[in-house]
Design a protein around this motif. Structure first.
Motif, short mmCIF file in Angstrom:
data_model
loop_
_atom_site.label_atom_id
_atom_site.label_comp_id
_atom_site.label_asym_id
_atom_site.label_seq_id
_atom_site.Cartn_x
_atom_site.Cartn_y
_atom_site.Cartn_z
N LYS A 25 0.69 -1.46 0.05
CA LYS A 25 0.04 0.00 0.03
C LYS A 25 0.75 1.07 -0.01
O LYS A 25 0.69 2.25 -0.79
N GLN A 29 1.34 3.78 -3.06
CA GLN A 29 1.16 5.40 -3.02
C GLN A 29 2.11 6.21 -3.62
O GLN A 29 2.08 7.47 -4.25
N THR A 30 3.30 5.93 -2.82
CA THR A 30 4.53 6.67 -3.16
C THR A 30 5.05 6.70 -4.61
O THR A 30 5.13 7.98 -5.09
N LEU A 200 -3.28 18.96 1.27
CA LEU A 200 -3.47 17.37 1.51
C LEU A 200 -3.22 16.93 3.00
O LEU A 200 -3.78 16.04 3.67
N VAL A 201 -2.07 17.48 3.44
CA VAL A 201 -1.56 17.19 4.88
C VAL A 201 -2.03 18.13 5.83
O VAL A 201 -2.49 17.49 6.97
N LEU A 353 3.31 13.52 2.79
CA LEU A 353 1.91 12.96 2.58
C LEU A 353 1.69 11.62 2.80
O LEU A 353 0.67 11.14 3.38
N ILE A 354 2.72 10.55 2.30
CA ILE A 354 2.41 9.21 2.48
C ILE A 354 2.24 8.90 4.03
O ILE A 354 1.54 8.20 4.58
N LYS A 356 1.25 10.87 6.32
CA LYS A 356 -0.24 11.54 6.78
C LYS A 356 -1.38 10.49 6.46
O LYS A 356 -2.27 10.22 7.21
N TRP A 357 -1.28 9.92 5.27
CA TRP A 357 -2.32 8.85 4.69
C TRP A 357 -2.27 7.49 5.44
O TRP A 357 -3.35 6.86 5.53
N ASN A 358 -0.96 7.46 6.22
CA ASN A 358 -1.08 5.80 6.54
C ASN A 358 -0.85 5.96 8.08
O ASN A 358 -0.41 5.15 8.73
#
Length: 385
Positions: A25, A29-30, A200-201, A353-354, A356-358
């Motif tokens: 995942k 995403q990265t 986004l963040v 960002l990655i 934050k998403w995870n």
């Protein structure tokens, strides 16, 4: 002599990092975000170049321009897949070479994952990857030798250019530098600061800059994304508070394939080369530049002035004179500093960002702590220390 071997070796090295183990995942995403930011960077570079028209007003009399009819957009896409990969290498079909090497490299990682740990197949694939890494180091040494002695040729070519054109050549160099500076400023301000960090963040770009200043200054100083990697990782952990499970993959991968500054520069130089060669690039040709620059950036080594090699790949793809590379080699060390800083900033912004998403970004400590207390940042799920 050096373009095809470097593309093959460096892309195989990049493909090794795209193993199924890494491409979960977080890896998916990265990789996706890196490809998006690089594409946007090239579009910005081409857009600013079409507006500012760097290189217009001077003519490169000695440049050899391929004036063949450009293929249609559909044919350009079909040509990416080679009928014969060996023939593509012999003919210098850059897009076809990049496509085949990436497919072959990812195929090797898939076979290696399925093979037993001590099988001859797995050992053989490991040997190929090790050979590719050794071959890349050899080619970097060859390029180093060329650049060491190439300064004599660069001096002679630039002296001849000034002798033929006069003081107007300074204006051409200044316009090229200004075009790149504006493109980088737009990429960092709009893409990294406003869209990724603020949008986004949900954090302050100023806090991000405070947390990454050591990495950005190092990138400006040594002109190497790979050389800056230890500092980038330290900033990611200590200041940005990104979990190691994210940055330990995203930052090394970014230093290998995420070259936003380099990619946009390749597009800018293509427009510059077309202008001084006295030709106009069609939309189809500029699309070919976008695709070539995107894929070539994946195989660009994170070492000083490595983009000069990939520049030859982009110019060859649209039939523009390679003499332009020698013309701009004299100012490339300065421009390379800006590109490298952009590359490192992009790696760290995407890693944030990655995270934050995870749920792997702690916004209660590090550089974010003051922002949280003043309400400038939106607290996310803190990572486990």
């Amino acid at each position: 002599m050096i373009i095809v071997p470097i593309i093959v070796f460096t892309l195989l090295m990049a493909a090794e990092r795209l193993s199924p183990t890494n491409l979960g995942k977080i890896g998916g995403q990265t990789l996706l975000v890196y490809m998006v930011t690089t594409t946007v960077a090239i579009v910005i570079g081409l857009g600013i170049s079409n507006v500012m028209d760097p290189g217009s007003g001077i003519t490169l009399a000695s440049g050899n321009v391929n004036t063949e009819q450009a293929p249609s957009l559909g044919q350009q896409l079909l040509n990416i897949v080679p009928t014969n990969p060996i023939s593509a290498m012999a003919e210098g079909n850059i897009l076809a070479i990049i496509f085949f090497v990436l497919v072959f490299g990812i195929g090797m990682t898939l076979v290696r994952e399925e093979a037993d740990a001590d099988s001859s197949i797995r050992n053989g694939i490991d040997t190929i990857f090790e050979t590719a890494e050794a071959g890349a180091e050899v080619m970097f040494k060859v390029v180093w030798g060329i650049m060491e002695y190439g300064v004599i040729g660069v001096f002679a070519l630039m002296a001849a250019l000034f002798g033929e054109i006069g003081i107007e050549a300074i204006g051409a160099y200044a316009m090229l530098s200004l075009t790149l500076a504006i493109a980088i400023a737009l990429q960092m301000t709009i893409v990294y600061f406003l869209v990724i960090l603020r949008g986004l963040v949900g954090v302050s770009p100023l806090a991000f800059l405070r947390g990454t200043r050591e990495a950005l200054v190092t990138a400006l100083s040594i002109r190497s994304s790979s050389g800056t990697l230890p500092v980038s990782m330290s900033n990611a952990e200590d200041n940005l508070r990104i979990d190691e499970g994210v940055y330990s993959f995203s930052l090394p991968l970014g230093a290998t394939i995420n070259m936003d500054g380099t990619a946009m520069y390749l597009g800018i130089v293509a427009i510059f080369a077309a202008n001084i060669a006295g030709v106009s690039l069609t939309i189809t040709q500029q699309f070919a530049i976008l695709v070539t620059a995107l894929l070539a950036s994946v195989g660009t080594a994170g070492v000083p002035s490595a983009s000069l090699v990939m520049m030859a790949a982009v110019l060859t793809q649209v039939g523009l004179p390679l003499e332009v590379i020698a013309m701009i080699a004299g100012i490339d060390p300065f421009l390379d500093r800006l590109r490298t800083m952009n590359n490192v900033a992009g790696d760290l912004a995407v890693s944030t960002l990655i995270g934050k998403w995870n749920g792997a970004l702690d916004l209660t400590t590090g550089v974010w702590a003051d922002e949280v207390s003043t309400g400038d940042a939106i607290a996310g799920d803190p990572s486990t220390d």
